[in-house]
Design a protein around this motif. Structure first.
Motif, PDB file in Angstrom:
ATOM      1  N   PHE A 217       1.261  13.024   6.951  1.00 21.47           N
ATOM      2  CA  PHE A 217       2.452  12.502   7.635  1.00 21.47           C
ATOM      3  C   PHE A 217       3.175  11.486   6.760  1.00 21.47           C
ATOM      4  O   PHE A 217       4.407  11.504   6.631  1.00 21.47           O
ATOM      5  CB  PHE A 217       2.041  11.892   8.976  1.00 21.47           C
ATOM      6  CG  PHE A 217       3.141  11.146   9.677  1.00 21.47           C
ATOM      7  CD1 PHE A 217       4.157  11.836  10.320  1.00 21.47           C
ATOM      8  CD2 PHE A 217       3.170   9.756   9.692  1.00 21.47           C
ATOM      9  CE1 PHE A 217       5.177  11.161  10.972  1.00 21.47           C
ATOM     10  CE2 PHE A 217       4.184   9.075  10.339  1.00 21.47           C
ATOM     11  CZ  PHE A 217       5.188   9.769  10.981  1.00 21.47           C
ATOM     12  N   PHE A 218       2.421  10.579   6.137  1.00 26.05           N
ATOM     13  CA  PHE A 218       3.040   9.558   5.302  1.00 26.05           C
ATOM     14  C   PHE A 218       3.594  10.148   4.010  1.00 26.05           C
ATOM     15  O   PHE A 218       4.545   9.610   3.422  1.00 26.05           O
ATOM     16  CB  PHE A 218       2.046   8.445   5.001  1.00 26.05           C
ATOM     17  CG  PHE A 218       1.648   7.660   6.223  1.00 26.05           C
ATOM     18  CD1 PHE A 218       2.579   6.922   6.913  1.00 26.05           C
ATOM     19  CD2 PHE A 218       0.347   7.693   6.696  1.00 26.05           C
ATOM     20  CE1 PHE A 218       2.245   6.211   8.047  1.00 26.05           C
ATOM     21  CE2 PHE A 218      -0.009   6.991   7.831  1.00 26.05           C
ATOM     22  CZ  PHE A 218       0.933   6.245   8.519  1.00 26.05           C
ATOM     23  N   ALA A 219       3.007  11.226   3.553  1.00 23.76           N
ATOM     24  CA  ALA A 219       3.556  11.894   2.375  1.00 23.76           C
ATOM     25  C   ALA A 219       4.923  12.494   2.690  1.00 23.76           C
ATOM     26  O   ALA A 219       5.821  12.511   1.840  1.00 23.76           O
ATOM     27  CB  ALA A 219       2.604  12.987   1.900  1.00 23.76           C
ATOM     28  N   GLU A 220       5.086  12.964   3.931  1.00 17.98           N
ATOM     29  CA  GLU A 220       6.369  13.547   4.330  1.00 17.98           C
ATOM     30  C   GLU A 220       7.373  12.478   4.697  1.00 17.98           C
ATOM     31  O   GLU A 220       8.547  12.551   4.313  1.00 17.98           O
ATOM     32  CB  GLU A 220       6.160  14.500   5.507  1.00 17.98           C
ATOM     33  CG  GLU A 220       7.442  15.176   5.963  1.00 17.98           C
ATOM     34  CD  GLU A 220       7.199  16.182   7.070  1.00 17.98           C
ATOM     35  OE1 GLU A 220       8.197  16.619   7.685  1.00 17.98           O
ATOM     36  OE2 GLU A 220       6.023  16.535   7.321  1.00 17.98           O
ATOM     37  N   TYR A 221       6.919  11.477   5.457  1.00 22.16           N
ATOM     38  CA  TYR A 221       7.806  10.403   5.894  1.00 22.16           C
ATOM     39  C   TYR A 221       7.391   9.115   5.178  1.00 22.16           C
ATOM     40  O   TYR A 221       6.741   8.236   5.745  1.00 22.16           O
ATOM     41  CB  TYR A 221       7.735  10.221   7.410  1.00 22.16           C
ATOM     42  CG  TYR A 221       8.286  11.395   8.173  1.00 22.16           C
ATOM     43  CD1 TYR A 221       9.668  11.589   8.284  1.00 22.16           C
ATOM     44  CD2 TYR A 221       7.448  12.327   8.772  1.00 22.16           C
ATOM     45  CE1 TYR A 221      10.188  12.667   8.982  1.00 22.16           C
ATOM     46  CE2 TYR A 221       7.956  13.412   9.472  1.00 22.16           C
ATOM     47  CZ  TYR A 221       9.328  13.574   9.567  1.00 22.16           C
ATOM     48  OH  TYR A 221       9.843  14.644  10.256  1.00 22.16           O
ATOM     49  N   ALA A 222       7.791   9.022   3.923  1.00 22.50           N
ATOM     50  CA  ALA A 222       7.347   7.910   3.083  1.00 22.50           C
ATOM     51  C   ALA A 222       7.809   6.566   3.633  1.00 22.50           C
ATOM     52  O   ALA A 222       7.094   5.565   3.524  1.00 22.50           O
ATOM     53  CB  ALA A 222       7.870   8.098   1.663  1.00 22.50           C
ATOM     54  N   MET A 223       8.985   6.532   4.230  1.00 22.27           N
ATOM     55  CA  MET A 223       9.508   5.256   4.739  1.00 22.27           C
ATOM     56  C   MET A 223       8.686   4.730   5.906  1.00 22.27           C
ATOM     57  O   MET A 223       8.612   3.529   6.121  1.00 22.27           O
ATOM     58  CB  MET A 223      10.972   5.408   5.158  1.00 22.27           C
ATOM     59  CG  MET A 223      11.953   5.504   3.998  1.00 22.27           C
ATOM     60  SD  MET A 223      11.769   4.144   2.799  1.00 22.27           S
ATOM     61  CE  MET A 223      11.980   2.711   3.846  1.00 22.27           C
ATOM     62  N   VAL A 224       8.062   5.619   6.674  1.00 23.28           N
ATOM     63  CA  VAL A 224       7.198   5.167   7.764  1.00 23.28           C
ATOM     64  C   VAL A 224       6.012   4.392   7.193  1.00 23.28           C
ATOM     65  O   VAL A 224       5.654   3.316   7.680  1.00 23.28           O
ATOM     66  CB  VAL A 224       6.716   6.341   8.627  1.00 23.28           C
ATOM     67  CG1 VAL A 224       5.727   5.855   9.691  1.00 23.28           C
ATOM     68  CG2 VAL A 224       7.902   7.027   9.296  1.00 23.28           C
ATOM     69  N   GLY A 225       5.394   4.941   6.141  1.00 24.49           N
ATOM     70  CA  GLY A 225       4.287   4.240   5.505  1.00 24.49           C
ATOM     71  C   GLY A 225       4.710   2.907   4.945  1.00 24.49           C
ATOM     72  O   GLY A 225       4.006   1.898   5.094  1.00 24.49           O
ATOM     73  N   ARG A 226       5.858   2.876   4.309  1.00 19.64           N
ATOM     74  CA  ARG A 226       6.348   1.619   3.737  1.00 19.64           C
ATOM     75  C   ARG A 226       6.625   0.591   4.838  1.00 19.64           C
ATOM     76  O   ARG A 226       6.266  -0.575   4.709  1.00 19.64           O
ATOM     77  CB  ARG A 226       7.628   1.878   2.935  1.00 19.64           C
ATOM     78  CG  ARG A 226       8.303   0.605   2.446  1.00 19.64           C
ATOM     79  CD  ARG A 226       9.420   0.888   1.482  1.00 19.64           C
ATOM     80  NE  ARG A 226      10.061  -0.367   1.083  1.00 19.64           N
ATOM     81  CZ  ARG A 226      10.768  -0.517  -0.029  1.00 19.64           C
ATOM     82  NH1 ARG A 226      10.925   0.500  -0.854  1.00 19.64           N
ATOM     83  NH2 ARG A 226      11.314  -1.681  -0.314  1.00 19.64           N
ATOM     84  N   ILE A 227       7.257   1.016   5.912  1.00 16.59           N
ATOM     85  CA  ILE A 227       7.613   0.102   6.995  1.00 16.59           C
ATOM     86  C   ILE A 227       6.360  -0.437   7.685  1.00 16.59           C
ATOM     87  O   ILE A 227       6.259  -1.645   7.960  1.00 16.59           O
ATOM     88  CB  ILE A 227       8.546   0.805   8.001  1.00 16.59           C
ATOM     89  CG1 ILE A 227       9.927   0.996   7.357  1.00 16.59           C
ATOM     90  CG2 ILE A 227       8.660   0.025   9.302  1.00 16.59           C
ATOM     91  CD1 ILE A 227      10.835   1.927   8.115  1.00 16.59           C
ATOM     92  N   LEU A 228       5.402   0.425   7.965  1.00 14.21           N
ATOM     93  CA  LEU A 228       4.176  -0.029   8.623  1.00 14.21           C
ATOM     94  C   LEU A 228       3.414  -1.012   7.737  1.00 14.21           C
ATOM     95  O   LEU A 228       2.900  -2.033   8.222  1.00 14.21           O
ATOM     96  CB  LEU A 228       3.294   1.167   8.970  1.00 14.21           C
ATOM     97  CG  LEU A 228       3.825   2.091  10.080  1.00 14.21           C
ATOM     98  CD1 LEU A 228       2.913   3.295  10.244  1.00 14.21           C
ATOM     99  CD2 LEU A 228       3.958   1.341  11.399  1.00 14.21           C
ATOM    100  N   GLY A 229       3.326  -0.712   6.451  1.00 17.46           N
ATOM    101  CA  GLY A 229       2.659  -1.635   5.540  1.00 17.46           C
ATOM    102  C   GLY A 229       3.391  -2.959   5.433  1.00 17.46           C
ATOM    103  O   GLY A 229       2.780  -4.038   5.415  1.00 17.46           O
ATOM    104  N   THR A 230       4.716  -2.897   5.369  1.00 22.22           N
ATOM    105  CA  THR A 230       5.530  -4.118   5.267  1.00 22.22           C
ATOM    106  C   THR A 230       5.396  -4.978   6.509  1.00 22.22           C
ATOM    107  O   THR A 230       5.186  -6.197   6.429  1.00 22.22           O
ATOM    108  CB  THR A 230       7.011  -3.744   5.041  1.00 22.22           C
ATOM    109  OG1 THR A 230       7.136  -3.005   3.822  1.00 22.22           O
ATOM    110  CG2 THR A 230       7.882  -4.985   4.972  1.00 22.22           C
ATOM    111  N   LEU A 231       5.549  -4.363   7.683  1.00 27.28           N
ATOM    112  CA  LEU A 231       5.442  -5.119   8.929  1.00 27.28           C
ATOM    113  C   LEU A 231       4.064  -5.762   9.090  1.00 27.28           C
ATOM    114  O   LEU A 231       3.944  -6.906   9.536  1.00 27.28           O
ATOM    115  CB  LEU A 231       5.732  -4.204  10.125  1.00 27.28           C
ATOM    116  CG  LEU A 231       7.190  -3.787  10.325  1.00 27.28           C
ATOM    117  CD1 LEU A 231       7.296  -2.731  11.417  1.00 27.28           C
ATOM    118  CD2 LEU A 231       8.053  -5.001  10.679  1.00 27.28           C
ATOM    119  N   THR A 232       3.025  -5.036   8.736  1.00 25.38           N
ATOM    120  CA  THR A 232       1.661  -5.568   8.857  1.00 25.38           C
ATOM    121  C   THR A 232       1.486  -6.782   7.964  1.00 25.38           C
ATOM    122  O   THR A 232       0.928  -7.807   8.385  1.00 25.38           O
ATOM    123  CB  THR A 232       0.634  -4.485   8.493  1.00 25.38           C
ATOM    124  OG1 THR A 232       0.833  -3.350   9.345  1.00 25.38           O
ATOM    125  CG2 THR A 232      -0.781  -4.997   8.660  1.00 25.38           C
TER     126      THR A 232
END
Length: 985
Positions: A217-232
């Motif tokens: 999922f994160f490979a497809e939606y890279a911005m989701v991974g970035r946003i979740l990591g950033t917010l955390t």
């Protein structure tokens, strides 16, 4: 794991995500870290997208303008829009390390499962818990952790979970929709109204996502991974910083806020009480075991501490009859703590009177201290004390204006500066504004939000959360906010209407106190010196714009790649494209971009002692402001005088008055105090003229003159589309604007022959002409104003024509014809209103008056066109005419907005043109269009609205105030010389 048919280790997955999520200007800023991959199709696709984002009207040169501002070459943009690969020798960003840790530890999340609430689920909470767990593991053991109860820690976890969901649930929902399509063809038959909401498919989705889809999922939606990591990461940094500060300051908190006594453990915590700024930081509320409540603010509280000292000084002055509450503040330079101010009721009329007296004092302080944004959220009604709880918008700077030399000389500019430097600027005075599409009115000011207001807004709404029938819909919401700034007595909010004199008295008292102590306050070591060198916030644009941009950016279609995501962000550049100076535009845009990419609301600041715009403590635009705001405050004190006091009192009265008027009730009301003959005593011609002179003098006392000699005024203006009054520069309307006042002064010259009145008329018309120099300006005015004779464009040539007759000025006749030429068939046919005051019938009457004085056939042709359109609209749809009465509460047959006025316009047209179509239509006895014309004076059907009791204010208008009174005096005593402008007969 498989991506595009290639097995990739987790480290490679993270690098893939990092490369895919890199944003436009990040690539350019760290060019050496990236290896460009050639893909012309990708470049062309994103170039087209970028062009469309920058231009709402698809003008291709907007991107070129932007590239000039940002100093970009075509090779730069090619690189920014191309896919890239991450250099293996470069360390990963912090958010990627967090994402990597989470993906390496997709085990049980029971340690943070306590933050879930069965009856209050958060969308896709199960999938987001690993990030909450990672954050909590890092928080455990932080300094100050034990100062909070376990319930507080649970709330911290839950708030992070909600934050993660807010930014990513849309994309997860798309995944769920795809899963349902492939796994349950019958799911579409489920009814959202069923009492038994199904969970089976949702639970299977979560299970499969964990086992088969989580990393892909994160490979497809890279911005989701970035946003979740950033917010955390940001949440961890924010909370750990707060806990450490709480622990370090504990003894000082006990001393400052509890007389040295123990506070006990923090048993309640209220998170995210403000927008997120400067790395995800926001205001936090605390409640201790002993009942003490505090507010933690992650910014400098020098202004709060300074205001407390100023209030303490004021309370020691014998001239101040009502002492002000001083809020306790502990300022720690980069952050601080303040006393929590609770809303407390008043007990009786005396309490309410005292409260509004202190509102007047705060209004005066806000004026002197150059305050803005003293809106409803920044004032708390604490019994008899209104308390300012947020001081970051005191001592506000003014940006440099990009104006021509000629604009600097006009009365309009002088009036705008006067208004922007007045008590209005603090936003404490009432100010009704309209919601989307003028759907509802609301008042967010500190003083005017005294009634229960329905605030309508649209936002995405989750229904049946975490079930098989889960849905995300855009829904309209209404809230009835209970504003804490409004005093209450016996549970009922009490507005200012009965206490206007208390407000005025309080303002007068603080102003007089400033005059008495002026010399003391201007000394270098005065009590005001505590405000020197303070940092204040500067709001560059409405924060709602940033919020809506964030919401738009986080749609699934932009979450796959950083390029698409950041191109959407570049829509903020639209407003910068029209700035003459490119350097400030680029600097501000860079700051906005940086904040928004870090999921913050941009936060600009300025030091009160200089003129530079700052971001994150650094000057980004030197000399952005006109002058240091601290010096402006001292200048205001130095120049304070009785004339200025009188001017501010006038504006206060006007603002209070305008808010209490709800507009033309029933759509048929004229605000014309004492202008009908029944209210005007019989006067000799000499007495009438003398009274008219006195009225003219009173009007001129309030005039604002430009360096070039032009004249205007500030007064309550009727806003037709909203049906409310607002204090502003006078419009061009004959109803309550400049052209109507010019008519009065021309009439007074006609009677007296005194050139000062003629000169005044020309100075008023100079302001009118300044807005009509170019044809495009006239066309824009026609589009904005509509066609009506009183509240529309046609009133301008109508006024020119009347005045030309009164002053024997042939040039004005030509200008009247010139203005008429902008009225064309296309604009008339698209005019929604048919009535005299706002619509086509008004244009007809105005054109007939211009024709009477000029005898220009082209003008009569346009008047005839108006009549034809009126008849065609009637013939095409009789119901439309009948609906004129139905739009408002009846009666609507009156002259101004109703059917009588339309009939009179056609009747006049028939007399002038002798056109049988108009006469024949007019004389039909069985006409389905029923008209009520029983009285000789149709205007008497128009209701009168008087001013609110106990409140008078300056209103100069022809239909709304003094000019109308003066013209009526002249008309009643000299019927042969003047048109009856009130009836247009």
């Amino acid at each position: 794991m498989n991506i595009n048919g290639i097995d990739i280790e987790q480290t490679e997955l993270i690098r893939h995500i990092v490369a895919k999520s890199v944003m436009l200007f990040e690539k350019l800023d760290r060019k050496s870290q990236w290896m460009q991959l050639e893909d012309k199709n990708s470049v062309d696709k994103y170039l087209d997208m970028w062009t469309k984002v920058l231009s709402s009207d698809d003008e291709p040169d907007r991107l070129s303008q932007f590239m000039e501002i940002a100093d970009l070459s075509s090779s730069d943009t090619d690189f920014m829009l191309s896919p890239v690969a991450w250099s293996k020798t470069t360390s990963l960003p912090a958010w990627a390390n967090t994402l990597s840790r989470v993906l390496n530890d997709l085990t049980e999340t029971k340690t943070v499962a306590g933050c879930l609430e069965k009856d209050n689920p958060i969308p896709f909470e199960e999938l987001l818990l690993p990030f909450v767990k990672d954050c909590q593991k890092r928080i455990t053991g932080c300094l100050g952790e034990n100062r909070l109860t376990q319930e507080c820690h649970r709330q911290i976890q839950r708030k992070l979970l909600q934050l993660l969901s807010d930014y990513t649930a849309n994309t997860l929902y798309l995944e769920f929709q795809v899963f349902k399509t492939h796994n349950s063809p019958l799911v579409g038959n489920y009814s959202c109204q069923l009492e038994n909401i199904y969970h089976k498919i949702y639970q299977q989705f979560i299970k499969d996502f964990w086992s088969q889809r989580y990393q892909d999922f994160f490979a497809e939606y890279a911005m989701v991974g970035r946003i979740l990591g950033t917010l955390t990461n940001l949440w961890y940094e924010t909370i750990s910083e707060f806990l450490a500060r709480l622990n370090t300051d504990w003894k000082e908190l006990e001393t400052t806020f509890n007389d040295g006594n123990a506070l006990g453990t923090v048993n309640k915590i209220f998170l995210s009480l403000s927008d997120r700024h400067c790395g995800g930081r926001s205001v936090i509320g605390l409640s201790f075991e002993n009942g003490i409540k505090l507010v933690y603010k992650p910014r400098n509280l020098g202004m709060e501490a300074g205001l407390s000292q100023v209030l303490d000084w004021l309370n020691h002055q014998e001239e101040l009859s009502h002492k002000m509450k001083v809020m306790k503040v502990l300022d720690k330079n980069s952050y601080g703590w303040v006393e929590f101010i609770e809303s407390v009721e008043c007990h009786n009329h005396a309490d309410l009177k005292a409260f509004y007296y202190r509102i007047g004092i705060l209004l005066g302080l806000g004026y002197i201290l150059e305050a803005t944004d003293l809106h409803y959220e920044n004032i708390i009604a604490h019994g008899t004390d209104p308390v300012i709880i947020d001081c970051e918008t005191l001592l506000q700077h003014r940006p440099n204006l990009q104006l021509t030399e000629q604009q600097h000389k006009t009365a309009n500019l002088a009036a705008m500066e006067l208004l922007s430097h007045s008590v209005v600027r603090s936003h404490l005075l009432p100010d009704l504004v309209a919601g989307k599409n003028n759907s509802n009115l609301y008042d967010m000011s500190g003083l005017g939000s005294f009634t229960e207001q329905k605030l309508t807004y649209e936002k995405p709404q989750w229904n049946n959360i975490n079930t098989d029938t889960m849905q995300l819909k855009q829904e309209s919401h209404q809230i009835l906010p209970v504003f804490p700034n409004v005093p209450r007595c016996d549970g009922t909010p009490v507005g200012y209407e009965a206490y206007t004199q208390s407000i005025l008295d309080g303002f007068n008292e603080i102003y007089q106190l400033i005059l008495i102590h002026r010399d003391e306050l201007l000394k270098g070591n005065s009590t005001l010196s505590v405000l020197k060198n303070q940092e204040v916030r500067f709001v560059f644009r409405n924060t709602m714009v940033y919020g809506l941009t964030h919401r738009y950016m986080h749609q699934p279609r932009f979450m796959g790649e950083g390029v698409a995501y950041s191109i959407v962000l570049e829509q903020l550049a639209r407003g910068h494209l029209f700035m003459n100076d490119k350097s400030p535009a680029n600097a501000i845009l860079q700051a906005e971009r940086k904040s928004m990419q870090e999921l913050d609301i941009p936060y600009f600041t300025a030091n009160v002692d200089n003129t530079a715009l700052q971001f994150e403590g650094q000057e980004i635009v030197p000399d952005y402001f006109q002058a240091p705001s601290y010096l402006r405050m001292l200048e205001l004190i130095r120049e304070a005088n009785e004339d200025d006091l009188s001017r501010q009192i006038t504006i206060i009265k006007q603002s209070l008055f305008a808010r209490l008027l709800t507009g033309h009730q029933n759509g048929d009301i004229l605000l014309r105090p004492y202008t009908d003959s029944e209210f005007t005593p019989s006067l000799s011609e000499g007495d009438a003229i003398q009274q008219a002179r006195q009225i003219a003098s009173q009007i001129m006392q309030h005039s604002i003159q430009g360096v070039d000699g032009s004249i205007t005024w500030i007064a309550p203006q009727y806003i037709q589309e909203l049906q409310i009054y607002k204090v502003r520069l006078l419009s061009l309307h004959t109803y309550d604007g400049l052209t109507g006042i010019a008519i009065f002064f021309a009439a007074l010259y006609k009677v007296t022959g005194e050139t000062e009145y003629r000169d005044t008329c020309y100075k008023i018309l100079q302001t009118v002409r300044q807005q009509f120099r170019e044809q495009t300006t006239r066309q824009e005015a026609l589009g904005e104003m509509g066609h009506g004779i009183a509240l529309g464009y046609s009133g301008i040539p109508y006024a020119f024509s009347l005045i030309s007759s009164l002053l024997d000025d042939l040039e004005l006749q030509e200008q009247a014809v010139d203005a008429v030429m902008e009225i064309d068939e296309a604009s008339l046919r698209t005019e929604q209103n048919l009535d005299v005051f706002t619509g086509v019938a008004g244009a007809c009457l105005a054109l007939l008056e211009v024709f009477r004085s000029t005898q220009k056939e082209v003008v009569l042709d346009k008047a005839t066109m108006c009549g034809e359109i009126l008849l065609q609209r009637y013939a095409a749809n009789i119901q439309e005419w009948e609906d004129i009465s139905a739009r408002y509460k009846k009666p609507m047959s009156a002259f101004a907005y109703g059917t009588v006025g339309i009939q009179k316009a056609i009747e006049r047209l028939g007399l002038v043109t002798d056109n049988p179509r108009f006469k024949e239509w007019q004389n039909q006895e069985d006409n389905q269009f029923k008209l009520a014309i029983a009285t000789a004076n149709p205007l008497k059907q128009t209701k009168q609205q008087s001013k609110p009791e106990n409140l008078t204010c300056f209103m100069p208008g022809l239909f709304t105030g003094l000019a109308g009174c003066g013209y009526r005096l002249l008309h009643n005593n000299n019927l042969q010389s003047f048109s009856n402008i009130f009836l247009f007969e």
